[in-house]
Write a protein that holds these residues in place. Sequence first.
Motif, PDB file in Angstrom:
ATOM      1  N   ALA A  23       0.878  -1.170   0.000  1.00 44.19           N
ATOM      2  CA  ALA A  23       0.000   0.000   0.000  1.00 44.19           C
ATOM      3  C   ALA A  23       0.911   1.214   0.000  1.00 44.19           C
ATOM      4  O   ALA A  23       1.636   1.449   0.967  1.00 44.19           O
ATOM      5  CB  ALA A  23      -0.909  -0.006   1.225  1.00 44.19           C
ATOM      6  N   GLY A  24       0.900   1.948  -1.109  1.00 40.82           N
ATOM      7  CA  GLY A  24       1.810   3.079  -1.230  1.00 40.82           C
ATOM      8  C   GLY A  24       3.250   2.610  -1.154  1.00 40.82           C
ATOM      9  O   GLY A  24       3.650   1.705  -1.879  1.00 40.82           O
ATOM     10  N   ASN A  25       4.002   3.187  -0.227  1.00 43.61           N
ATOM     11  CA  ASN A  25       5.408   2.800  -0.090  1.00 43.61           C
ATOM     12  C   ASN A  25       5.640   1.780   1.033  1.00 43.61           C
ATOM     13  O   ASN A  25       6.775   1.503   1.393  1.00 43.61           O
ATOM     14  CB  ASN A  25       6.289   4.033   0.138  1.00 43.61           C
ATOM     15  N   MET A  26       4.560   1.197   1.547  1.00 48.12           N
ATOM     16  CA  MET A  26       4.659   0.198   2.620  1.00 48.12           C
ATOM     17  C   MET A  26       4.435  -1.208   2.056  1.00 48.12           C
ATOM     18  O   MET A  26       3.509  -1.431   1.283  1.00 48.12           O
ATOM     19  CB  MET A  26       3.612   0.457   3.698  1.00 48.12           C
ATOM     20  N   VAL A  27       5.296  -2.144   2.476  1.00 45.79           N
ATOM     21  CA  VAL A  27       5.191  -3.542   2.057  1.00 45.79           C
ATOM     22  C   VAL A  27       5.074  -4.390   3.326  1.00 45.79           C
ATOM     23  O   VAL A  27       5.880  -4.245   4.252  1.00 45.79           O
ATOM     24  CB  VAL A  27       6.422  -3.978   1.232  1.00 45.79           C
ATOM     25  N   PHE A  28       4.076  -5.269   3.342  1.00 44.54           N
ATOM     26  CA  PHE A  28       3.818  -6.126   4.494  1.00 44.54           C
ATOM     27  C   PHE A  28       3.928  -7.581   4.055  1.00 44.54           C
ATOM     28  O   PHE A  28       3.181  -8.026   3.181  1.00 44.54           O
ATOM     29  CB  PHE A  28       2.418  -5.861   5.052  1.00 44.54           C
ATOM     30  N   VAL A  29       4.872  -8.293   4.665  1.00 45.03           N
ATOM     31  CA  VAL A  29       5.089  -9.705   4.338  1.00 45.03           C
ATOM     32  C   VAL A  29       4.454 -10.551   5.435  1.00 45.03           C
ATOM     33  O   VAL A  29       4.801 -10.415   6.616  1.00 45.03           O
ATOM     34  CB  VAL A  29       6.588 -10.032   4.214  1.00 45.03           C
ATOM     35  N   SER A  30       3.523 -11.413   5.035  1.00 45.58           N
ATOM     36  CA  SER A  30       2.907 -12.341   5.980  1.00 45.58           C
ATOM     37  C   SER A  30       3.964 -13.259   6.572  1.00 45.58           C
ATOM     38  O   SER A  30       5.037 -13.443   5.996  1.00 45.58           O
ATOM     39  CB  SER A  30       1.859 -13.207   5.272  1.00 45.58           C
ATOM     40  N   GLY A  31       3.642 -13.862   7.696  1.00 46.47           N
ATOM     41  CA  GLY A  31       4.559 -14.786   8.329  1.00 46.47           C
ATOM     42  C   GLY A  31       5.007 -15.869   7.371  1.00 46.47           C
ATOM     43  O   GLY A  31       4.194 -16.518   6.723  1.00 46.47           O
ATOM     44  N   GLN A  32       6.313 -16.045   7.273  1.00 47.20           N
ATOM     45  CA  GLN A  32       6.902 -17.042   6.382  1.00 47.20           C
ATOM     46  C   GLN A  32       7.472 -18.182   7.218  1.00 47.20           C
ATOM     47  O   GLN A  32       8.195 -17.947   8.188  1.00 47.20           O
ATOM     48  CB  GLN A  32       8.016 -16.415   5.541  1.00 47.20           C
ATOM     49  N   VAL A  33       7.129 -19.399   6.826  1.00 50.15           N
ATOM     50  CA  VAL A  33       7.649 -20.584   7.505  1.00 50.15           C
ATOM     51  C   VAL A  33       8.694 -21.243   6.612  1.00 50.15           C
ATOM     52  O   VAL A  33       8.929 -20.826   5.488  1.00 50.15           O
ATOM     53  CB  VAL A  33       6.507 -21.565   7.870  1.00 50.15           C
ATOM     54  N   SER A  34       9.273 -22.301   7.116  1.00 50.64           N
ATOM     55  CA  SER A  34      10.416 -22.942   6.452  1.00 50.64           C
ATOM     56  C   SER A  34       9.973 -23.982   5.432  1.00 50.64           C
ATOM     57  O   SER A  34      10.082 -25.185   5.660  1.00 50.64           O
ATOM     58  CB  SER A  34      11.320 -23.587   7.499  1.00 50.64           C
ATOM     59  N   VAL A  35       9.465 -23.480   4.294  1.00 54.68           N
ATOM     60  CA  VAL A  35       9.089 -24.379   3.210  1.00 54.68           C
ATOM     61  C   VAL A  35       9.767 -23.923   1.930  1.00 54.68           C
ATOM     62  O   VAL A  35      10.052 -22.740   1.748  1.00 54.68           O
ATOM     63  CB  VAL A  35       7.563 -24.447   2.998  1.00 54.68           C
ATOM     64  N   ASP A  36      10.023 -24.889   1.041  1.00 57.17           N
ATOM     65  CA  ASP A  36      10.593 -24.560  -0.257  1.00 57.17           C
ATOM     66  C   ASP A  36       9.460 -24.205  -1.223  1.00 57.17           C
ATOM     67  O   ASP A  36       8.288 -24.160  -0.829  1.00 57.17           O
ATOM     68  CB  ASP A  36      11.486 -25.685  -0.775  1.00 57.17           C
ATOM     69  N   ALA A  37       9.797 -23.955  -2.481  1.00 56.49           N
ATOM     70  CA  ALA A  37       8.811 -23.529  -3.481  1.00 56.49           C
ATOM     71  C   ALA A  37       7.708 -24.553  -3.708  1.00 56.49           C
ATOM     72  O   ALA A  37       6.607 -24.210  -4.127  1.00 56.49           O
ATOM     73  CB  ALA A  37       9.510 -23.208  -4.804  1.00 56.49           C
ATOM     74  N   GLU A  38       7.985 -25.816  -3.403  1.00 59.07           N
ATOM     75  CA  GLU A  38       6.975 -26.870  -3.567  1.00 59.07           C
ATOM     76  C   GLU A  38       6.166 -27.087  -2.293  1.00 59.07           C
ATOM     77  O   GLU A  38       5.300 -27.963  -2.243  1.00 59.07           O
ATOM     78  CB  GLU A  38       7.635 -28.186  -3.988  1.00 59.07           C
ATOM     79  N   GLY A  39       6.466 -26.343  -1.232  1.00 59.14           N
ATOM     80  CA  GLY A  39       5.735 -26.472   0.019  1.00 59.14           C
ATOM     81  C   GLY A  39       6.288 -27.523   0.968  1.00 59.14           C
ATOM     82  O   GLY A  39       5.640 -27.870   1.953  1.00 59.14           O
TER      83      GLY A  39
END
Length: 126
Positions: A23-39
Motif C-alpha cells: 500500500a503506497g510505499n509500505m510492504v507487508f510480508v505475511s509470516g513465512q515458515v520454512s518451506v521450499d517452493a513446492e511447500g
Amino acid sequence: MPRRVFFPNPENKPSGFSPVTRAGNMVFVSGQVSVDAEGNLVGEGDAHAQSVQCLSNVEQALKAAGATRADVTKITAFLVNPEDYPAYAEARLDFFGNPGPASSTVFISGLVSPGYLVEIEAIAVL
C-alpha cells in the motif's frame, strides 16, 4: 490508498490470505515458515536452517512487491522453543547485517504445523 497483492510463487497460492501486500510505499510480508517452493519443510528439527529458509522466503516475497531486504524496517519472529533463539539470531544477523531492522521475537506454543520451529514476518518501507 489501494492495496496490491503479490504472490511470490504463482503456482502455489495460499487460500484466504496474501503472502505480501503493498500500500503506497509500505510492504507487508505475511509470516513465512520454512518451506521450499513446492511447500516441503526445510530443516526439520534445525532452527537455524529453518530461520535461513524463512528469511529466504521473506526475501522472495519482498522481491515480488518490488522491495529488498535493505527496505525492511521491522521484523517479528515467532519461535516455538526459547532455546532456539541463538540459532535464529545468528541467521537474522547473517541475513540483515548489523545494524539490522527493528525486531521482536515472541515465544509461542506452536505454529500451523508441528514441524515448524520458526515463522518470520516483515514490514518494509520503500
